[in-house]
Design a protein around this motif. Structure first.
Motif, PDB file in Angstrom:
ATOM      1  N   PRO A  95       0.812  -1.128  -0.100  1.00  0.00           N
ATOM      2  CA  PRO A  95      -0.091   0.185  -0.024  1.00  0.00           C
ATOM      3  C   PRO A  95       0.921   1.314  -0.045  1.00  0.00           C
ATOM      4  O   PRO A  95       2.129   1.278   0.303  1.00  0.00           O
ATOM      5  CB  PRO A  95      -0.739  -0.127   1.381  1.00  0.00           C
ATOM      6  N   PRO A  96       0.341   2.389  -0.523  1.00  0.00           N
ATOM      7  CA  PRO A  96       0.960   3.482  -0.429  1.00  0.00           C
ATOM      8  C   PRO A  96       1.296   4.287   0.948  1.00  0.00           C
ATOM      9  O   PRO A  96       0.531   3.833   1.846  1.00  0.00           O
ATOM     10  CB  PRO A  96       0.337   4.612  -1.325  1.00  0.00           C
ATOM     11  N   PHE A  97       2.209   4.972   1.204  1.00  0.00           N
ATOM     12  CA  PHE A  97       2.447   5.462   2.379  1.00  0.00           C
ATOM     13  C   PHE A  97       2.837   7.168   2.360  1.00  0.00           C
ATOM     14  O   PHE A  97       3.438   7.670   3.282  1.00  0.00           O
ATOM     15  CB  PHE A  97       3.540   4.800   3.437  1.00  0.00           C
ATOM     16  N   GLY A  98       2.392   7.779   1.380  1.00  0.00           N
ATOM     17  CA  GLY A  98       2.559   9.080   1.219  1.00  0.00           C
ATOM     18  C   GLY A  98       2.328   9.377  -0.320  1.00  0.00           C
ATOM     19  O   GLY A  98       2.314   8.441  -1.203  1.00  0.00           O
ATOM     20  N   GLN A 173       1.699   1.116   7.927  1.00  0.00           N
ATOM     21  CA  GLN A 173       2.108   2.478   7.105  1.00  0.00           C
ATOM     22  C   GLN A 173       2.016   3.693   8.214  1.00  0.00           C
ATOM     23  O   GLN A 173       1.115   3.842   8.845  1.00  0.00           O
ATOM     24  CB  GLN A 173       1.092   2.892   5.862  1.00  0.00           C
ATOM     25  N   SER A 174       2.860   4.557   8.071  1.00  0.00           N
ATOM     26  CA  SER A 174       2.666   5.872   8.658  1.00  0.00           C
ATOM     27  C   SER A 174       3.517   6.745   7.446  1.00  0.00           C
ATOM     28  O   SER A 174       4.072   6.295   6.478  1.00  0.00           O
ATOM     29  CB  SER A 174       3.454   6.197   9.880  1.00  0.00           C
ATOM     30  N   TRP A 175       3.147   8.004   7.471  1.00  0.00           N
ATOM     31  CA  TRP A 175       3.550   8.982   6.266  1.00  0.00           C
ATOM     32  C   TRP A 175       5.461   8.746   6.183  1.00  0.00           C
ATOM     33  O   TRP A 175       6.040   9.083   7.229  1.00  0.00           O
ATOM     34  CB  TRP A 175       3.364  10.374   6.697  1.00  0.00           C
ATOM     35  N   GLY A 176       5.643   8.436   5.055  1.00  0.00           N
ATOM     36  CA  GLY A 176       7.051   8.122   4.596  1.00  0.00           C
ATOM     37  C   GLY A 176       7.543   6.701   5.298  1.00  0.00           C
ATOM     38  O   GLY A 176       8.807   6.683   5.169  1.00  0.00           O
ATOM     39  N   HIS A 177       6.697   6.051   5.914  1.00  0.00           N
ATOM     40  CA  HIS A 177       7.284   4.787   6.629  1.00  0.00           C
ATOM     41  C   HIS A 177       6.857   3.843   6.460  1.00  0.00           C
ATOM     42  O   HIS A 177       5.266   3.704   6.617  1.00  0.00           O
ATOM     43  CB  HIS A 177       7.468   4.859   8.181  1.00  0.00           C
ATOM     44  N   GLN A 178       7.054   2.452   6.021  1.00  0.00           N
ATOM     45  CA  GLN A 178       6.271   1.063   5.851  1.00  0.00           C
ATOM     46  C   GLN A 178       7.064   0.168   6.577  1.00  0.00           C
ATOM     47  O   GLN A 178       8.246  -0.084   6.531  1.00  0.00           O
ATOM     48  CB  GLN A 178       6.104   0.862   4.373  1.00  0.00           C
TER      49      GLN A 178
END
Length: 271
Positions: A95-98, A173-178
């Protein structure tokens, strides 16, 4: 006289009614205690996991403790780039994370979504400091699903949803982190959450932004559904500058930068 006294004593008998009532009360109390212990066990066990992960809480001296977690992947993304509810983004991660995202964030107040949710809304919630627990519904069921749910349910700045086709059983996921994982018992789940959820040290763009539901724009009980199809040629690229008709935060006008303006360099990914 003796015979009379003997007959009175014999008539008193054993107080079976009282005994039965006492036994019933004790049994009821025991069942209540057992029920409470069984029902509260997941929360008590989760409290223990969170205590074990407490050393990953961010501080001024350790602003991003996720760097110490094996397997975490990072990338740099520009925030506050919005698309319309009818538009899709050609994300570079799954999944995307940003990256660009819907003008409305997904509710992330400890929300456990039973069905997959539109990705563009979920990414916006990451921009607000949320952690998104995604899982492959074909691989995570039963006890494993419950074990993940207790990490998210009722927890501020946390959300969870199935993600069909996910290449691993679990992806955080967090913003900019996976972080992708195989096992719901993995302690790195709690370490990731401790390190990044509402981290105040600039690891996500909008510190202090809300995770509450946006009335009239996002209904957590009936969210926009996930689209499993591949984004078409009209999907917005990762270097997109934002749709001019999209709203900004809390319904404010979006930045007026034209969609055709020059783009920043593509995100860099590190491990």
């Amino acid at each position: 006289m003796k015979a009379a006294r003997g007959s009175v004593v014999s008539k008193k008998g054993t107080p079976w009614g009282t005994i039965i009532a006492v036994v019933a009360i004790v049994a009821l109390a025991a069942s209540v205690i057992i029920y409470y212990m069984v029902q509260s066990a997941p929360k008590r066990e989760q409290a223990d996991r969170e205590a074990a992960a407490a050393s990953f809480a961010p501080s001024a001296q350790d602003p991003d403790p996720s760097k110490r977690i094996p397997g975490v992947v990072t990338a740099t993304y520009t925030g506050s780039v919005h698309v319309l509810p009818t538009e899709r983004v050609a994300y570079d991660k799954t999944p995307p994370f940003g990256g660009p995202h819907d003008q409305t964030w997904a509710t992330c107040t400890g929300t456990v979504y039973p069905n997959a949710v539109r990705t563009e809304n979920m990414v916006h919630a990451l921009e607000h400091g949320a952690v998104w627990i995604a899982y492959n519904p074909q691989q995570i069921t039963g006890d494993a699903l419950n074990l993940l749910s207790v990490r998210a349910k009722g927890k501020p700045y946390t959300m969870m949803s199935p993600y069909p086709g996910l290449d691993k059983p679990i992806s955080l996921q967090s913003w900019g982190h996976q972080l992708k994982l195989d096992d719901a018992n993995d302690p790195r789940i709690d370490e990731f959450i401790a390190a990044l959820r509402s981290n105040p040290n600039g690891v996500y763009p909008e510190v202090g932004a809300s995770c509450d539901a946006v009335p009239g724009q996002f209904d957590p009980d009936n969210p926009p559904p996930f689209d499993p199809s591949k984004p078409g040629p009209d999907a917005k690229p990762m270097d997109y500058k934002g749709s001019t008709a999209a709203q900004g935060e809390n319904g404010m006008p979006a930045p007026s930068a034209p969609a055709s303006s020059s783009a920043p360099a593509a995100p860099t990914t590190t491990k």
